[in-house]
Design a protein around this motif. Structure first.
Motif, PDB file in Angstrom:
ATOM      1  N   SER A 103      40.882  33.172  29.492  1.00 57.22           N
ATOM      2  CA  SER A 103      40.595  32.331  28.318  1.00 57.22           C
ATOM      3  C   SER A 103      41.863  32.081  27.514  1.00 57.22           C
ATOM      4  CB  SER A 103      39.537  32.992  27.432  1.00 57.22           C
ATOM      5  OG  SER A 103      38.292  32.995  28.081  1.00 57.22           O
ATOM      6  N   ARG A 104      42.651  33.118  27.282  1.00 63.41           N
ATOM      7  CA  ARG A 104      43.888  32.935  26.508  1.00 63.41           C
ATOM      8  C   ARG A 104      44.822  31.959  27.216  1.00 63.41           C
ATOM      9  NH1 ARG A 104      43.544  38.393  26.349  1.00 63.41           N
ATOM     10  NH2 ARG A 104      45.399  38.641  27.630  1.00 63.41           N
ATOM     11  N   SER A 105      44.907  32.063  28.523  1.00 62.47           N
ATOM     12  CA  SER A 105      45.768  31.148  29.284  1.00 62.47           C
ATOM     13  C   SER A 105      45.275  29.709  29.149  1.00 62.47           C
ATOM     14  CB  SER A 105      45.788  31.567  30.755  1.00 62.47           C
ATOM     15  OG  SER A 105      46.490  30.632  31.526  1.00 62.47           O
ATOM     16  N   GLU A 106      43.982  29.490  29.347  1.00 62.30           N
ATOM     17  CA  GLU A 106      43.439  28.138  29.230  1.00 62.30           C
ATOM     18  C   GLU A 106      43.574  27.608  27.808  1.00 62.30           C
ATOM     19  OE1 GLU A 106      39.580  27.324  30.883  1.00 62.30           O
ATOM     20  OE2 GLU A 106      40.080  28.369  32.736  1.00 62.30           O
ATOM     21  N   ALA A 107      43.284  28.452  26.824  1.00 63.64           N
ATOM     22  CA  ALA A 107      43.403  28.019  25.428  1.00 63.64           C
ATOM     23  C   ALA A 107      44.843  27.630  25.120  1.00 63.64           C
ATOM     24  CB  ALA A 107      42.926  29.118  24.480  1.00 63.64           C
ATOM     25  N   GLY A 108      45.796  28.424  25.582  1.00 60.01           N
ATOM     26  CA  GLY A 108      47.208  28.111  25.362  1.00 60.01           C
ATOM     27  C   GLY A 108      47.597  26.781  25.980  1.00 60.01           C
ATOM     28  N   LYS A 109      47.113  26.521  27.189  1.00 58.48           N
ATOM     29  CA  LYS A 109      47.389  25.242  27.858  1.00 58.48           C
ATOM     30  C   LYS A 109      46.745  24.080  27.100  1.00 58.48           C
ATOM     31  CE  LYS A 109      47.911  27.319  32.403  1.00 58.48           C
ATOM     32  NZ  LYS A 109      47.263  27.588  33.700  1.00 58.48           N
ATOM     33  N   ASN A 110      45.535  24.303  26.587  1.00 53.31           N
ATOM     34  CA  ASN A 110      44.844  23.245  25.840  1.00 53.31           C
ATOM     35  C   ASN A 110      45.522  22.960  24.503  1.00 53.31           C
ATOM     36  OD1 ASN A 110      42.988  22.835  27.887  1.00 53.31           O
ATOM     37  ND2 ASN A 110      41.513  24.280  27.021  1.00 53.31           N
ATOM     38  N   VAL A 111      46.064  23.995  23.880  1.00 53.04           N
ATOM     39  CA  VAL A 111      46.827  23.802  22.637  1.00 53.04           C
ATOM     40  C   VAL A 111      48.033  22.913  22.917  1.00 53.04           C
ATOM     41  CG1 VAL A 111      48.316  24.994  20.964  1.00 53.04           C
ATOM     42  CG2 VAL A 111      46.041  25.908  21.494  1.00 53.04           C
ATOM     43  N   ILE A 112      48.749  23.190  23.996  1.00 55.34           N
ATOM     44  CA  ILE A 112      49.916  22.383  24.377  1.00 55.34           C
ATOM     45  C   ILE A 112      49.486  20.962  24.748  1.00 55.34           C
ATOM     46  CG2 ILE A 112      51.720  22.113  26.150  1.00 55.34           C
ATOM     47  CD1 ILE A 112      51.849  25.260  26.145  1.00 55.34           C
ATOM     48  N   LEU A 113      48.396  20.843  25.516  1.00 56.31           N
ATOM     49  CA  LEU A 113      47.886  19.539  25.934  1.00 56.31           C
ATOM     50  C   LEU A 113      47.556  18.647  24.740  1.00 56.31           C
ATOM     51  CD1 LEU A 113      47.117  18.038  28.575  1.00 56.31           C
ATOM     52  CD2 LEU A 113      44.841  19.024  28.345  1.00 56.31           C
ATOM     53  N   ASN A 114      47.153  19.262  23.630  1.00 55.46           N
ATOM     54  CA  ASN A 114      46.809  18.519  22.420  1.00 55.46           C
ATOM     55  C   ASN A 114      47.941  18.507  21.386  1.00 55.46           C
ATOM     56  OD1 ASN A 114      43.786  17.616  22.456  1.00 55.46           O
ATOM     57  ND2 ASN A 114      43.873  19.588  23.518  1.00 55.46           N
ATOM     58  N   ASN A 115      49.150  18.925  21.803  1.00 57.29           N
ATOM     59  CA  ASN A 115      50.347  18.919  20.947  1.00 57.29           C
ATOM     60  C   ASN A 115      50.154  19.682  19.643  1.00 57.29           C
ATOM     61  OD1 ASN A 115      51.873  17.239  22.754  1.00 57.29           O
ATOM     62  ND2 ASN A 115      50.593  15.542  22.066  1.00 57.29           N
ATOM     63  N   MET A 116      49.584  20.886  19.733  1.00 54.30           N
ATOM     64  CA  MET A 116      49.292  21.665  18.534  1.00 54.30           C
ATOM     65  C   MET A 116      49.994  23.021  18.524  1.00 54.30           C
ATOM     66  SD  MET A 116      45.374  20.754  17.765  1.00 54.30           S
ATOM     67  CE  MET A 116      44.909  19.071  17.425  1.00 54.30           C
ATOM     68  N   GLU A 117      51.061  23.130  19.297  1.00 51.99           N
ATOM     69  CA  GLU A 117      51.779  24.408  19.388  1.00 51.99           C
ATOM     70  C   GLU A 117      52.287  24.897  18.040  1.00 51.99           C
ATOM     71  OE1 GLU A 117      53.453  21.825  22.827  1.00 51.99           O
ATOM     72  OE2 GLU A 117      52.495  21.529  20.900  1.00 51.99           O
TER      73      GLU A 117
END
Length: 186
Positions: free
Chosen positions: A115-129
């Motif tokens: 979950s943490r890995s997917e959430a991290g990728k989704n944060v990047i995908l949505n430009n919210m780092e």
């Protein structure tokens, strides 16, 4: 979309296209085009193993709760001062929705590495780092206070976490929970 499970075929609503899940939030898979209307926010969420792709009613309900908590009619503090904690972040959708709706900082916690890995990728995908952090923490290891806390978890887990959620919610803060089944409502 047709799905196949345990030897049976099902015709189900497809989430492999842009899908409105609340008044303002539209989810879309990566690579698909969607032109949002002025009031809409678009969140890019691919299908994954983690919970929170928008298919489940509790995810949609939680996003609607966040939208309501952040609406002007609720006279909540200005969104640039709100700090969000998403407990059991899964895909990160609730943290991403909060930031998409105007919150500046969110923290997603989950004990599951997938979950943490997917959430991290989704944060990047949505430009919210720069707005969302995803951490390997339990709520018991969180000592700071938050203006808005979200948790889309099962009732027994919510019950166990309730006292700590209360401790870390700012005065006049909001808590959005989802995941309670109909027979558990009382």
């Amino acid at each position: 979309a047709y799905t196949y499970n345990l030897g049976c075929s099902f015709l189900e609503k497809s989430f492999n296209k842009p899908t409105r899940i609340s008044k303002r939030v539209v989810l879309k898979p990566p690579g698909m085009r969607y032109t949002p209307e002025s009031h809409e926010v678009v969140i890019v969420i691919p299908q994954g193993a983690s919970f929170g792709s928008g298919e489940h009613p509790t995810t949609r309900l939680a996003v609607r709760g966040i939208e309501s908590a952040l609406s002007e009619k609720n006279r909540f503090v200005k969104t640039n001062r709100i700090r969000v904690l998403d407990i059991g972040t899964g895909s990160g959708i609730l943290a991403i929705a909060s930031v998409s709706l105007g919150v500046k900082k969110a923290l997603g916690i989950d004990i599951d590495p997938c979950s943490r890995s997917e959430a991290g990728k989704n944060v990047i995908l949505n430009n919210m780092e720069n707005h969302i952090r995803i951490l390997d923490r339990t709520i018991e290891n969180i000592n700071e206070k938050f203006s808005l806390i979200t948790a889309n978890l099962r009732y027994p887990t919510l019950t166990r976490l309730c006292s700590h959620i209360s401790k870390i919610t700012e005065q006049a803060g909001r808590v959005v929970i989802s995941g309670i089944k109909t027979h558990e409502v009382e």
